[in-house]
Design an enzyme around this catalytic site. Sequence first.
Site, short mmCIF file in Angstrom:
data_model
loop_
_atom_site.label_atom_id
_atom_site.label_comp_id
_atom_site.label_asym_id
_atom_site.label_seq_id
_atom_site.Cartn_x
_atom_site.Cartn_y
_atom_site.Cartn_z
N LYS A 48 38.30 36.50 30.94
CA LYS A 48 38.15 37.74 31.71
C LYS A 48 36.69 37.84 32.18
O LYS A 48 35.77 37.49 31.44
CB LYS A 48 38.52 38.93 30.83
CG LYS A 48 38.53 40.27 31.57
CD LYS A 48 39.02 41.41 30.68
CE LYS A 48 39.07 42.72 31.42
NZ LYS A 48 39.56 43.83 30.61
N SER A 92 43.34 46.61 32.19
CA SER A 92 42.42 46.07 33.17
C SER A 92 42.37 44.55 33.21
O SER A 92 41.84 43.99 34.16
CB SER A 92 41.01 46.61 32.90
OG SER A 92 40.53 46.14 31.65
N SER A 151 43.97 47.54 27.63
CA SER A 151 43.80 46.56 28.71
C SER A 151 44.28 45.15 28.41
O SER A 151 44.18 44.28 29.27
CB SER A 151 42.33 46.49 29.13
OG SER A 151 42.01 47.65 29.86
#
Lengths: 94, 479
Positions: B80, B157, B182
Amino acid sequence: MKVDHALIERVAKNARLELSGDEEEEFLPQFQEILDAIKKLDEITVVGVEPALQPVDLSPNLREDKIRPSFSQEISLANTKHKKDGYFKGPRTM
Amino acid sequence: MARKSTTEQKNASVAEFVKAVHDGQIDVVEHTHRVLEECKIVNKEYCYFNVIAEESAIAQAKLIAKNKKGILAGLPMSIKDSICVKGIESTAGSAILKGYVPPFDATCVERLRKAGAIILGKTSQDEFGFGGFSTNVGVGFTIPKNPFDKLRSCGGSSGGAAGLAQKLTVPHVALGESTGGSIVNPASFCGVVGLCPTYGRVSRYGLIDYGSSLDKVGPIGKTVADVAVTLKVLAGFDEKESTTATVAVDDYSKFVGKDVKSLNVGIVKEGFGEGTDPAVERSVWAAIKRLESAGVNCKEISLKIPIEYGIPTYYIIAPSEASTNLAKLCGLRYGAEEKIEGDFNSYFSQVRARHFGKEAKRRILLGTFTRMAGYRDAYYVKATKVRRLIIDDYKKVFKKFDALISPTVAILPPRFDEIAKLTPAQSYMIDALTVGPNLAGLPHLNMPVGASRGLPIGAMLTADHFNEGKLLQLGAALE
Protein backbone atom coordinates in the site's frame (compact mmCIF):
# COMPACT_ATOMS: atom_id res chain seq x y z
CA MET A 1 -23.07 23.50 18.07
CA LYS A 2 -23.64 26.03 15.31
CA VAL A 3 -20.95 26.22 12.66
CA ASP A 4 -20.40 29.64 11.08
CA HIS A 5 -17.79 31.27 8.85
CA ALA A 6 -15.91 32.71 11.83
CA LEU A 7 -15.47 29.25 13.38
CA ILE A 8 -14.34 27.64 10.10
CA GLU A 9 -11.84 30.43 9.56
CA ARG A 10 -10.49 30.15 13.10
CA VAL A 11 -10.07 26.37 12.78
CA ALA A 12 -8.44 26.71 9.34
CA LYS A 13 -5.99 29.27 10.72
CA ASN A 14 -5.06 26.94 13.58
CA ALA A 15 -4.67 24.08 11.10
CA ARG A 16 -2.37 26.17 8.84
CA LEU A 17 -4.74 25.58 5.95
CA GLU A 18 -5.66 28.38 3.60
CA LEU A 19 -9.23 27.86 2.38
CA SER A 20 -10.64 29.45 -0.75
CA GLY A 21 -14.04 31.13 -0.51
CA ASP A 22 -15.59 28.25 -2.45
CA GLU A 23 -14.07 25.65 -0.15
CA GLU A 24 -15.36 27.49 2.89
CA GLU A 25 -18.86 27.54 1.42
CA GLU A 26 -18.63 23.83 0.62
CA PHE A 27 -17.15 22.76 3.97
CA LEU A 28 -19.49 24.77 6.22
CA PRO A 29 -22.67 22.66 5.80
CA GLN A 30 -20.63 19.45 5.66
CA PHE A 31 -18.88 20.36 8.91
CA GLN A 32 -22.27 21.13 10.45
CA GLU A 33 -23.69 17.76 9.33
CA ILE A 34 -20.69 15.88 10.75
CA LEU A 35 -20.90 17.67 14.11
CA ASP A 36 -24.65 17.00 14.27
CA ALA A 37 -23.97 13.29 13.69
CA ILE A 38 -21.24 13.26 16.34
CA LYS A 39 -23.73 14.77 18.80
CA LYS A 40 -25.04 11.25 19.25
CA LEU A 41 -22.35 10.75 21.90
CA ASP A 42 -24.36 13.11 24.14
CA GLU A 43 -26.64 10.13 24.80
CA ILE A 44 -23.89 8.32 26.73
CA THR A 45 -22.76 9.14 30.25
CA VAL A 46 -19.07 8.69 30.88
CA VAL A 47 -18.78 9.87 34.47
CA GLY A 48 -15.91 8.05 36.15
CA VAL A 49 -14.79 6.37 32.91
CA GLU A 50 -11.05 6.43 32.23
CA PRO A 51 -10.10 7.65 28.73
CA ALA A 52 -8.66 4.98 26.38
CA LEU A 53 -5.74 6.53 24.51
CA GLN A 54 -4.53 3.15 23.22
CA PRO A 55 -6.67 0.07 22.51
CA VAL A 56 -4.24 -2.45 23.98
CA ASP A 57 -2.30 -2.05 27.22
CA LEU A 58 1.22 -2.22 25.91
CA SER A 59 4.02 -1.17 28.20
CA PRO A 60 6.20 1.10 26.10
CA ASN A 61 9.23 -0.81 24.92
CA LEU A 62 11.84 1.88 24.58
CA ARG A 63 15.37 1.05 23.61
CA GLU A 64 18.35 2.28 25.55
CA ASP A 65 19.10 5.94 24.82
CA LYS A 66 22.43 5.40 23.09
CA ILE A 67 23.72 6.97 19.90
CA ARG A 68 23.71 4.56 16.97
CA PRO A 69 24.64 4.96 13.32
CA SER A 70 21.95 6.91 11.47
CA PHE A 71 21.34 8.64 8.14
CA SER A 72 24.10 10.86 6.83
CA GLN A 73 23.34 14.55 6.27
CA GLU A 74 23.39 13.89 2.54
CA ILE A 75 20.69 11.19 2.72
CA SER A 76 18.61 13.23 5.15
CA LEU A 77 18.64 16.18 2.76
CA ALA A 78 18.09 14.11 -0.40
CA ASN A 79 14.33 14.71 -0.55
CA THR A 80 14.38 18.52 -0.59
CA LYS A 81 15.61 21.26 -2.83
CA HIS A 82 15.41 23.75 0.03
CA LYS A 83 18.82 23.23 1.65
CA LYS A 84 21.96 25.22 2.31
CA ASP A 85 25.37 24.29 3.76
CA GLY A 86 24.15 20.89 4.94
CA TYR A 87 20.99 22.26 6.61
CA PHE A 88 17.29 22.38 5.71
CA LYS A 89 16.22 25.82 4.59
CA GLY A 90 12.81 27.09 5.63
CA PRO A 91 10.73 30.29 5.53
CA ARG A 92 11.55 33.06 7.96
CA THR A 93 10.05 32.71 11.41
CA MET A 94 10.02 36.37 12.47
CA MET B 1 14.39 -30.63 -13.35
CA ALA B 2 11.41 -29.51 -15.41
CA ARG B 3 10.64 -25.81 -15.09
CA LYS B 4 7.09 -24.76 -14.31
CA SER B 5 5.60 -22.08 -16.50
CA THR B 6 3.72 -19.07 -15.17
CA THR B 7 0.50 -20.66 -16.45
CA GLU B 8 1.10 -23.58 -14.11
CA GLN B 9 1.45 -21.15 -11.22
CA LYS B 10 -2.08 -19.87 -11.64
CA ASN B 11 -4.20 -20.85 -8.65
CA ALA B 12 -1.14 -22.13 -6.78
CA SER B 13 -1.03 -21.23 -3.10
CA VAL B 14 1.82 -19.14 -1.75
CA ALA B 15 3.24 -22.25 -0.04
CA GLU B 16 3.12 -24.28 -3.27
CA PHE B 17 4.69 -21.44 -5.23
CA VAL B 18 7.51 -20.96 -2.72
CA LYS B 19 8.15 -24.70 -2.63
CA ALA B 20 8.45 -24.70 -6.41
CA VAL B 21 10.96 -21.82 -6.12
CA HIS B 22 12.93 -23.72 -3.45
CA ASP B 23 12.95 -26.81 -5.65
CA GLY B 24 14.31 -24.84 -8.59
CA GLN B 25 11.18 -25.38 -10.68
CA ILE B 26 10.57 -21.68 -11.20
CA ASP B 27 12.91 -19.17 -12.79
CA VAL B 28 12.28 -16.27 -10.42
CA VAL B 29 13.60 -13.59 -12.76
CA GLU B 30 11.54 -14.79 -15.71
CA HIS B 31 8.48 -15.18 -13.50
CA THR B 32 8.88 -11.66 -12.07
CA HIS B 33 9.12 -10.23 -15.61
CA ARG B 34 5.84 -11.93 -16.53
CA VAL B 35 4.10 -10.78 -13.35
CA LEU B 36 5.20 -7.19 -14.01
CA GLU B 37 3.77 -7.42 -17.54
CA GLU B 38 0.48 -8.64 -16.09
CA CYS B 39 0.54 -5.80 -13.53
CA LYS B 40 0.95 -3.23 -16.31
CA ILE B 41 -1.96 -4.67 -18.31
CA VAL B 42 -4.23 -4.86 -15.22
CA ASN B 43 -3.19 -1.38 -14.13
CA LYS B 44 -4.16 0.23 -17.43
CA GLU B 45 -7.71 -0.92 -16.93
CA TYR B 46 -8.11 -0.92 -13.14
CA CYS B 47 -5.62 1.64 -11.68
CA TYR B 48 -4.38 -0.51 -8.79
CA PHE B 49 -0.88 0.97 -8.70
CA ASN B 50 0.46 4.42 -7.93
CA VAL B 51 3.93 3.11 -8.86
CA ILE B 52 5.02 -0.12 -10.56
CA ALA B 53 8.62 -0.63 -9.45
CA GLU B 54 9.86 -2.64 -12.40
CA GLU B 55 13.57 -2.03 -12.14
CA SER B 56 13.90 -2.72 -8.43
CA ALA B 57 11.63 -5.79 -8.65
CA ILE B 58 13.87 -7.34 -11.31
CA ALA B 59 17.00 -6.46 -9.34
CA GLN B 60 15.47 -8.14 -6.30
CA ALA B 61 14.44 -11.19 -8.34
CA LYS B 62 18.04 -11.60 -9.51
CA LEU B 63 19.20 -11.64 -5.89
CA ILE B 64 16.53 -14.16 -4.89
CA ALA B 65 17.49 -16.41 -7.81
CA LYS B 66 20.92 -16.72 -6.20
CA ASN B 67 19.62 -17.23 -2.66
CA LYS B 68 16.14 -18.69 -2.54
CA LYS B 69 15.88 -19.96 1.01
CA GLY B 70 13.31 -17.52 2.43
CA ILE B 71 9.78 -18.60 3.35
CA LEU B 72 8.39 -16.13 0.78
CA ALA B 73 11.16 -16.69 -1.77
CA GLY B 74 10.26 -15.11 -5.10
CA LEU B 75 6.70 -14.23 -4.05
CA PRO B 76 5.45 -11.10 -5.82
CA MET B 77 4.00 -8.68 -3.26
CA SER B 78 2.47 -5.23 -3.50
CA ILE B 79 2.68 -2.57 -0.81
CA LYS B 80 0.00 0.00 0.00
CA ASP B 81 1.31 3.42 -0.92
CA SER B 82 1.24 4.61 2.71
CA ILE B 83 4.01 2.15 3.65
CA CYS B 84 7.56 3.35 2.95
CA VAL B 85 9.67 1.35 0.51
CA LYS B 86 13.30 2.32 0.11
CA GLY B 87 14.06 3.92 -3.24
CA ILE B 88 10.43 3.88 -4.44
CA GLU B 89 8.20 6.95 -4.39
CA SER B 90 5.84 6.59 -1.40
CA THR B 91 3.09 9.18 -1.14
CA ALA B 92 0.16 7.60 0.75
CA GLY B 93 -1.79 8.68 -2.32
CA SER B 94 -1.24 12.37 -1.56
CA ALA B 95 0.09 15.17 -3.75
CA ILE B 96 1.75 16.70 -0.70
CA LEU B 97 4.17 13.74 -0.66
CA LYS B 98 4.70 13.71 -4.44
CA GLY B 99 8.33 13.01 -5.17
CA TYR B 100 9.14 11.63 -1.73
CA VAL B 101 11.51 8.68 -2.07
CA PRO B 102 12.11 7.09 1.34
CA PRO B 103 15.75 6.38 2.18
CA PHE B 104 14.63 3.37 4.25
CA ASP B 105 12.23 0.42 4.28
CA ALA B 106 9.34 0.21 6.73
CA THR B 107 10.02 -2.66 9.15
CA CYS B 108 7.23 -4.76 7.58
CA VAL B 109 8.78 -4.31 4.13
CA GLU B 110 12.25 -5.10 5.47
CA ARG B 111 10.87 -8.35 6.94
CA LEU B 112 9.15 -9.31 3.68
CA ARG B 113 12.33 -8.68 1.73
CA LYS B 114 14.38 -10.77 4.17
CA ALA B 115 11.87 -13.61 3.67
CA GLY B 116 12.48 -13.37 -0.08
CA ALA B 117 9.39 -11.46 -1.24
CA ILE B 118 9.65 -9.29 -4.35
CA ILE B 119 8.11 -5.82 -4.20
CA LEU B 120 6.08 -5.07 -7.34
CA GLY B 121 5.09 -1.53 -6.44
CA LYS B 122 2.86 0.79 -4.44
CA THR B 123 -0.91 0.33 -4.53
CA SER B 124 -3.54 3.05 -4.85
CA GLN B 125 -5.65 4.19 -1.90
CA ASP B 126 -7.73 6.98 -0.43
CA GLU B 127 -5.36 9.84 0.41
CA PHE B 128 -3.71 8.88 3.74
CA GLY B 129 -6.45 6.25 4.17
CA PHE B 130 -9.26 8.82 4.42
CA GLY B 131 -12.18 6.85 3.00
CA GLY B 132 -14.07 3.62 2.54
CA PHE B 133 -14.36 3.66 -1.27
CA SER B 134 -10.86 4.63 -2.51
CA THR B 135 -12.52 7.58 -4.24
CA ASN B 136 -10.87 10.18 -1.97
CA VAL B 137 -7.57 9.90 -3.80
CA GLY B 138 -5.13 12.80 -3.67
CA VAL B 139 -4.90 15.57 -6.26
CA GLY B 140 -3.75 13.99 -9.56
CA PHE B 141 -4.14 10.34 -8.47
CA THR B 142 -6.35 7.68 -10.09
CA ILE B 143 -9.25 5.80 -8.49
CA PRO B 144 -9.00 1.98 -8.44
CA LYS B 145 -11.92 0.11 -10.03
CA ASN B 146 -13.74 -2.93 -8.74
CA PRO B 147 -12.38 -6.14 -10.32
CA PHE B 148 -15.96 -7.40 -10.91
CA ASP B 149 -17.45 -4.18 -12.34
CA LYS B 150 -15.35 -1.22 -13.38
CA LEU B 151 -18.17 1.22 -12.65
CA ARG B 152 -18.05 0.26 -8.97
CA SER B 153 -15.76 0.88 -6.02
CA CYS B 154 -13.04 -1.45 -4.73
CA GLY B 155 -13.82 -0.29 -1.21
CA GLY B 156 -11.18 1.47 0.79
CA SER B 157 -8.92 2.65 1.81
CA SER B 158 -6.64 -0.23 0.69
CA GLY B 159 -8.60 -0.43 -2.59
CA GLY B 160 -5.68 -0.96 -4.96
CA ALA B 161 -4.28 -3.69 -2.70
CA ALA B 162 -7.54 -5.67 -2.56
CA GLY B 163 -8.30 -5.20 -6.27
CA LEU B 164 -4.87 -6.47 -7.21
CA ALA B 165 -5.14 -9.40 -4.78
CA GLN B 166 -8.29 -10.45 -6.66
CA LYS B 167 -7.17 -9.67 -10.19
CA LEU B 168 -3.60 -11.02 -10.44
CA THR B 169 -3.66 -14.60 -11.74
CA VAL B 170 -0.39 -15.61 -10.08
CA PRO B 171 0.31 -16.14 -6.35
CA HIS B 172 0.51 -12.70 -4.73
CA VAL B 173 -0.15 -11.12 -1.35
CA ALA B 174 -0.85 -7.39 -0.94
CA LEU B 175 0.09 -5.42 2.13
CA GLY B 176 -2.71 -3.17 3.33
CA GLU B 177 -3.26 -0.85 6.28
CA SER B 178 -6.35 -0.31 8.41
CA THR B 179 -7.30 2.57 10.66
CA GLY B 180 -11.10 2.13 10.73
CA GLY B 181 -11.71 -0.85 8.42
CA SER B 182 -9.41 -0.25 5.47
CA ILE B 183 -8.30 -3.89 5.13
CA VAL B 184 -11.55 -5.84 5.55
CA ASN B 185 -13.78 -3.35 3.71
CA PRO B 186 -11.91 -3.49 0.36
CA ALA B 187 -11.27 -7.23 0.84
CA SER B 188 -15.05 -7.64 1.10
CA PHE B 189 -15.79 -5.53 -2.01
CA CYS B 190 -13.09 -7.36 -4.01
CA GLY B 191 -13.90 -10.90 -2.80
CA VAL B 192 -10.56 -11.67 -1.14
CA VAL B 193 -9.27 -12.56 2.33
CA GLY B 194 -8.08 -9.58 4.37
CA LEU B 195 -6.60 -9.82 7.85
CA CYS B 196 -6.24 -6.82 10.09
CA PRO B 197 -4.08 -7.96 13.04
CA THR B 198 -4.23 -6.84 16.66
CA TYR B 199 -2.97 -3.30 17.33
CA GLY B 200 0.72 -3.68 18.10
CA ARG B 201 1.10 -7.10 16.44
CA VAL B 202 2.83 -5.72 13.32
CA SER B 203 5.32 -2.85 13.42
CA ARG B 204 4.20 0.49 11.96
CA TYR B 205 7.74 1.85 11.70
CA GLY B 206 7.82 3.38 8.24
CA LEU B 207 4.05 3.65 7.89
CA ILE B 208 2.92 7.12 6.83
CA ASP B 209 0.64 7.57 9.80
CA TYR B 210 -3.05 8.44 9.89
CA GLY B 211 -4.23 7.74 13.47
CA SER B 212 -1.43 6.51 15.70
CA SER B 213 -3.67 4.76 18.23
CA LEU B 214 -5.55 3.01 15.40
CA ASP B 215 -3.22 2.17 12.50
CA LYS B 216 -2.44 -1.48 11.75
CA VAL B 217 -0.61 -3.14 8.85
CA GLY B 218 -1.94 -6.47 7.53
CA PRO B 219 -2.02 -8.86 4.56
CA ILE B 220 -4.66 -9.27 1.84
CA GLY B 221 -4.59 -12.43 -0.29
CA LYS B 222 -6.64 -15.04 -2.09
CA THR B 223 -6.72 -17.62 0.72
CA VAL B 224 -6.52 -17.90 4.49
CA ALA B 225 -3.32 -19.96 4.17
CA ASP B 226 -1.70 -17.19 2.10
CA VAL B 227 -2.40 -14.45 4.66
CA ALA B 228 -1.39 -16.80 7.52
CA VAL B 229 2.08 -17.42 6.14
CA THR B 230 2.55 -13.71 5.46
CA LEU B 231 1.44 -12.67 8.95
CA LYS B 232 4.06 -14.96 10.48
CA VAL B 233 6.73 -12.94 8.64
CA LEU B 234 5.24 -9.55 9.54
CA ALA B 235 4.40 -10.08 13.23
CA GLY B 236 6.56 -9.45 16.23
CA PHE B 237 8.35 -6.91 18.36
CA ASP B 238 10.32 -4.16 16.65
CA GLU B 239 12.70 -2.07 18.71
CA LYS B 240 12.11 0.84 16.32
CA GLU B 241 8.41 0.90 17.23
CA SER B 242 7.52 1.31 20.89
CA THR B 243 3.90 0.17 20.49
CA THR B 244 4.78 -3.27 19.08
CA ALA B 245 3.90 -6.09 21.45
CA THR B 246 6.35 -8.57 22.92
CA VAL B 247 3.61 -11.25 22.94
CA ALA B 248 4.92 -14.47 21.31
CA VAL B 249 4.17 -14.85 17.59
CA ASP B 250 2.12 -17.96 16.74
CA ASP B 251 2.79 -20.29 13.86
CA TYR B 252 -0.35 -19.05 12.11
CA SER B 253 -0.31 -21.66 9.34
CA LYS B 254 -0.97 -24.36 11.94
CA PHE B 255 -4.44 -22.92 12.58
CA VAL B 256 -5.47 -23.33 8.94
CA GLY B 257 -7.46 -26.55 8.69
CA LYS B 258 -7.59 -27.06 12.47
CA ASP B 259 -10.92 -28.47 13.71
CA VAL B 260 -13.38 -25.74 14.70
CA LYS B 261 -15.67 -28.06 16.66
CA SER B 262 -16.91 -26.59 19.97
CA LEU B 263 -15.65 -23.08 19.26
CA ASN B 264 -18.14 -20.41 20.33
CA VAL B 265 -19.04 -17.64 17.89
CA GLY B 266 -21.26 -14.65 18.69
CA ILE B 267 -23.50 -13.40 15.90
CA VAL B 268 -23.58 -9.59 16.13
CA LYS B 269 -27.30 -8.82 16.04
CA GLU B 270 -26.84 -5.17 15.05
CA GLY B 271 -25.10 -6.22 11.83
CA PHE B 272 -28.39 -7.46 10.37
CA GLY B 273 -31.75 -5.92 9.63
CA GLU B 274 -32.47 -2.34 8.57
CA GLY B 275 -29.80 -0.90 6.29
CA THR B 276 -28.28 -4.26 5.40
CA ASP B 277 -28.76 -5.57 1.86
CA PRO B 278 -30.90 -8.77 2.01
CA ALA B 279 -28.39 -10.53 -0.30
CA VAL B 280 -25.60 -9.72 2.17
CA GLU B 281 -27.71 -11.06 5.05
CA ARG B 282 -28.48 -14.29 3.21
CA SER B 283 -24.83 -15.01 2.40
CA VAL B 284 -23.62 -14.27 5.92
CA TRP B 285 -26.36 -16.41 7.46
CA ALA B 286 -25.42 -19.23 5.07
CA ALA B 287 -21.82 -18.90 6.30
CA ILE B 288 -23.04 -19.11 9.91
CA LYS B 289 -24.94 -22.29 9.04
CA ARG B 290 -21.76 -23.73 7.56
CA LEU B 291 -19.87 -22.99 10.76
CA GLU B 292 -22.65 -24.66 12.74
CA SER B 293 -22.47 -27.74 10.51
CA ALA B 294 -18.76 -27.90 11.30
CA GLY B 295 -19.60 -28.03 15.01
CA VAL B 296 -19.26 -24.33 15.95
CA ASN B 297 -21.71 -23.08 18.59
CA CYS B 298 -23.23 -19.86 17.22
CA LYS B 299 -25.39 -17.59 19.34
CA GLU B 300 -26.85 -14.13 18.74
CA ILE B 301 -25.47 -11.35 20.91
CA SER B 302 -25.86 -7.57 21.10
CA LEU B 303 -22.99 -5.06 20.78
CA LYS B 304 -25.02 -1.87 21.08
CA ILE B 305 -22.30 0.55 22.19
CA PRO B 306 -19.62 -0.42 19.62
CA ILE B 307 -22.05 -0.41 16.69
CA GLU B 308 -24.26 2.56 17.62
CA TYR B 309 -21.55 4.83 18.98
CA GLY B 310 -18.55 3.53 16.99
CA ILE B 311 -18.93 5.96 14.10
CA PRO B 312 -19.12 9.22 16.12
CA THR B 313 -16.31 8.00 18.41
CA TYR B 314 -14.11 7.07 15.48
CA TYR B 315 -14.83 10.29 13.57
CA ILE B 316 -13.61 12.31 16.52
CA ILE B 317 -10.54 10.27 17.50
CA ALA B 318 -9.23 9.43 14.01
CA PRO B 319 -9.33 13.01 12.61
CA SER B 320 -7.91 14.36 15.90
CA GLU B 321 -4.89 12.12 15.51
CA ALA B 322 -4.71 12.66 11.74
CA SER B 323 -4.66 16.43 12.11
CA THR B 324 -1.62 16.24 14.40
CA ASN B 325 0.15 13.59 12.29
CA LEU B 326 -0.39 15.62 9.12
CA ALA B 327 0.98 18.78 10.72
CA LYS B 328 4.49 17.70 9.72
CA LEU B 329 3.54 17.90 6.04
CA CYS B 330 4.21 21.51 5.18
CA GLY B 331 6.46 21.76 2.12
CA LEU B 332 9.72 21.34 4.00
CA ARG B 333 12.26 18.49 4.17
CA TYR B 334 10.39 16.16 1.75
CA GLY B 335 7.39 15.95 -0.55
CA ALA B 336 5.82 18.84 -2.46
CA GLU B 337 7.66 22.15 -2.18
CA GLU B 338 6.98 25.67 -3.37
CA LYS B 339 9.16 28.71 -3.75
CA ILE B 340 9.90 29.91 -0.22
CA GLU B 341 8.14 33.23 0.25
CA GLY B 342 6.65 35.05 3.22
CA ASP B 343 6.77 33.85 6.82
CA PHE B 344 6.41 30.23 7.84
CA ASN B 345 2.70 30.46 8.63
CA SER B 346 1.77 31.73 5.19
CA TYR B 347 4.20 29.32 3.43
CA PHE B 348 2.86 26.26 5.28
CA SER B 349 -0.78 27.32 4.81
CA GLN B 350 -0.32 27.80 1.07
CA VAL B 351 1.53 24.53 0.46
CA ARG B 352 -1.05 22.59 2.46
CA ALA B 353 -3.95 24.32 0.70
CA ARG B 354 -2.54 23.49 -2.72
CA HIS B 355 -1.57 19.85 -2.18
CA PHE B 356 -4.06 18.29 0.25
CA GLY B 357 -7.22 16.83 -1.29
CA LYS B 358 -10.70 17.76 -0.07
CA GLU B 359 -11.25 14.89 2.36
CA ALA B 360 -7.81 15.45 3.88
CA LYS B 361 -8.74 19.10 4.40
CA ARG B 362 -12.07 18.15 5.97
CA ARG B 363 -10.44 15.73 8.40
CA ILE B 364 -7.69 18.18 9.30
CA LEU B 365 -10.32 20.84 10.05
CA LEU B 366 -12.49 18.42 12.01
CA GLY B 367 -9.56 17.06 14.02
CA THR B 368 -8.20 20.51 14.72
CA PHE B 369 -11.61 21.63 15.95
CA THR B 370 -12.18 18.61 18.25
CA ARG B 371 -8.85 19.30 19.98
CA MET B 372 -9.21 23.09 20.27
CA ALA B 373 -9.41 24.84 23.64
CA GLY B 374 -13.03 25.05 24.69
CA TYR B 375 -14.12 22.03 22.62
CA ARG B 376 -11.53 19.41 23.57
CA ASP B 377 -13.35 18.02 26.62
CA ALA B 378 -16.73 17.85 24.90
CA TYR B 379 -15.39 16.11 21.81
CA TYR B 380 -11.94 14.50 21.99
CA VAL B 381 -11.84 13.58 25.68
CA LYS B 382 -15.45 12.38 25.62
CA ALA B 383 -14.71 10.15 22.61
CA THR B 384 -11.71 8.56 24.36
CA LYS B 385 -14.00 7.67 27.26
CA VAL B 386 -16.64 6.15 24.99
CA ARG B 387 -13.78 4.24 23.36
CA ARG B 388 -13.06 2.73 26.78
CA LEU B 389 -16.70 1.59 27.03
CA ILE B 390 -16.44 0.05 23.55
CA ILE B 391 -13.26 -1.87 24.49
CA ASP B 392 -14.87 -3.05 27.76
CA ASP B 393 -17.95 -4.28 25.85
CA TYR B 394 -15.85 -6.42 23.54
CA LYS B 395 -13.69 -7.72 26.39
CA LYS B 396 -16.83 -8.83 28.23
CA VAL B 397 -18.08 -10.68 25.14
CA PHE B 398 -14.75 -12.44 24.59
CA LYS B 399 -14.99 -14.02 28.04
CA LYS B 400 -17.72 -16.22 26.54
CA PHE B 401 -16.93 -16.29 22.83
CA ASP B 402 -13.92 -17.22 20.71
CA ALA B 403 -14.96 -14.92 17.89
CA LEU B 404 -17.76 -12.73 16.53
CA ILE B 405 -19.35 -12.73 13.09
CA SER B 406 -21.27 -10.09 11.13
CA PRO B 407 -21.33 -8.77 7.57
CA THR B 408 -18.13 -6.82 6.85
CA VAL B 409 -20.03 -4.11 4.97
CA ALA B 410 -23.82 -3.88 4.90
CA ILE B 411 -24.06 -3.27 1.15
CA LEU B 412 -22.73 -4.56 -2.16
CA PRO B 413 -19.96 -2.49 -3.79
CA PRO B 414 -21.68 0.75 -4.89
CA ARG B 415 -21.31 2.50 -8.24
CA PHE B 416 -19.11 5.60 -8.46
CA ASP B 417 -22.10 7.75 -9.43
CA GLU B 418 -23.93 6.60 -6.29
CA ILE B 419 -20.89 7.40 -4.10
CA ALA B 420 -20.60 10.87 -5.64
CA LYS B 421 -24.10 11.72 -4.32
CA LEU B 422 -23.20 10.96 -0.68
CA THR B 423 -22.37 13.76 1.74
CA PRO B 424 -19.19 13.17 3.78
CA ALA B 425 -21.23 12.23 6.88
CA GLN B 426 -23.27 9.72 4.84
CA SER B 427 -20.13 8.18 3.35
CA TYR B 428 -18.68 7.65 6.84
CA MET B 429 -21.52 5.19 7.56
CA ILE B 430 -19.82 2.60 5.32
CA ASP B 431 -17.54 1.96 8.33
CA ALA B 432 -20.42 1.16 10.71
CA LEU B 433 -19.45 -2.47 11.31
CA THR B 434 -15.68 -2.10 11.06
CA VAL B 435 -14.86 0.85 13.34
CA GLY B 436 -15.68 -1.14 16.52
CA PRO B 437 -12.88 -3.73 16.18
CA ASN B 438 -10.55 -0.97 14.99
CA LEU B 439 -11.24 1.30 17.97
CA ALA B 440 -10.72 -1.70 20.26
CA GLY B 441 -7.55 -2.83 18.42
CA LEU B 442 -9.04 -6.29 17.85
CA PRO B 443 -7.90 -8.60 15.04
CA HIS B 444 -10.53 -9.03 12.33
CA LEU B 445 -10.75 -10.98 9.10
CA ASN B 446 -12.84 -10.63 5.96
CA MET B 447 -13.95 -13.91 4.38
CA PRO B 448 -15.64 -14.00 0.96
CA VAL B 449 -18.89 -15.87 1.63
CA GLY B 450 -21.01 -15.41 -1.46
CA ALA B 451 -22.04 -13.19 -4.33
CA SER B 452 -25.09 -11.38 -5.61
CA ARG B 453 -25.53 -9.81 -9.06
CA GLY B 454 -21.94 -10.87 -9.78
CA LEU B 455 -20.58 -8.84 -6.84
CA PRO B 456 -18.78 -10.36 -3.84
CA ILE B 457 -20.08 -10.46 -0.26
CA GLY B 458 -17.89 -10.68 2.83
CA ALA B 459 -18.34 -11.82 6.41
CA MET B 460 -16.20 -10.32 9.16
CA LEU B 461 -14.81 -12.45 11.97
CA THR B 462 -13.43 -10.63 15.01
CA ALA B 463 -11.42 -12.16 17.87
CA ASP B 464 -9.85 -11.05 21.14
CA HIS B 465 -6.43 -9.37 21.13
CA PHE B 466 -3.62 -11.57 19.76
CA ASN B 467 -6.05 -14.34 18.76
CA GLU B 468 -5.33 -14.13 15.02
CA GLY B 469 -4.97 -17.92 15.07
CA LYS B 470 -8.62 -18.45 15.95
CA LEU B 471 -9.69 -16.12 13.14
CA LEU B 472 -7.64 -18.08 10.62
CA GLN B 473 -9.00 -21.36 12.00
CA LEU B 474 -12.60 -20.19 11.57
CA GLY B 475 -11.88 -18.43 8.29
CA ALA B 476 -10.45 -21.61 6.77
CA ALA B 477 -13.67 -23.42 7.74
CA LEU B 478 -15.54 -20.98 5.49
CA GLU B 479 -13.36 -21.52 2.40
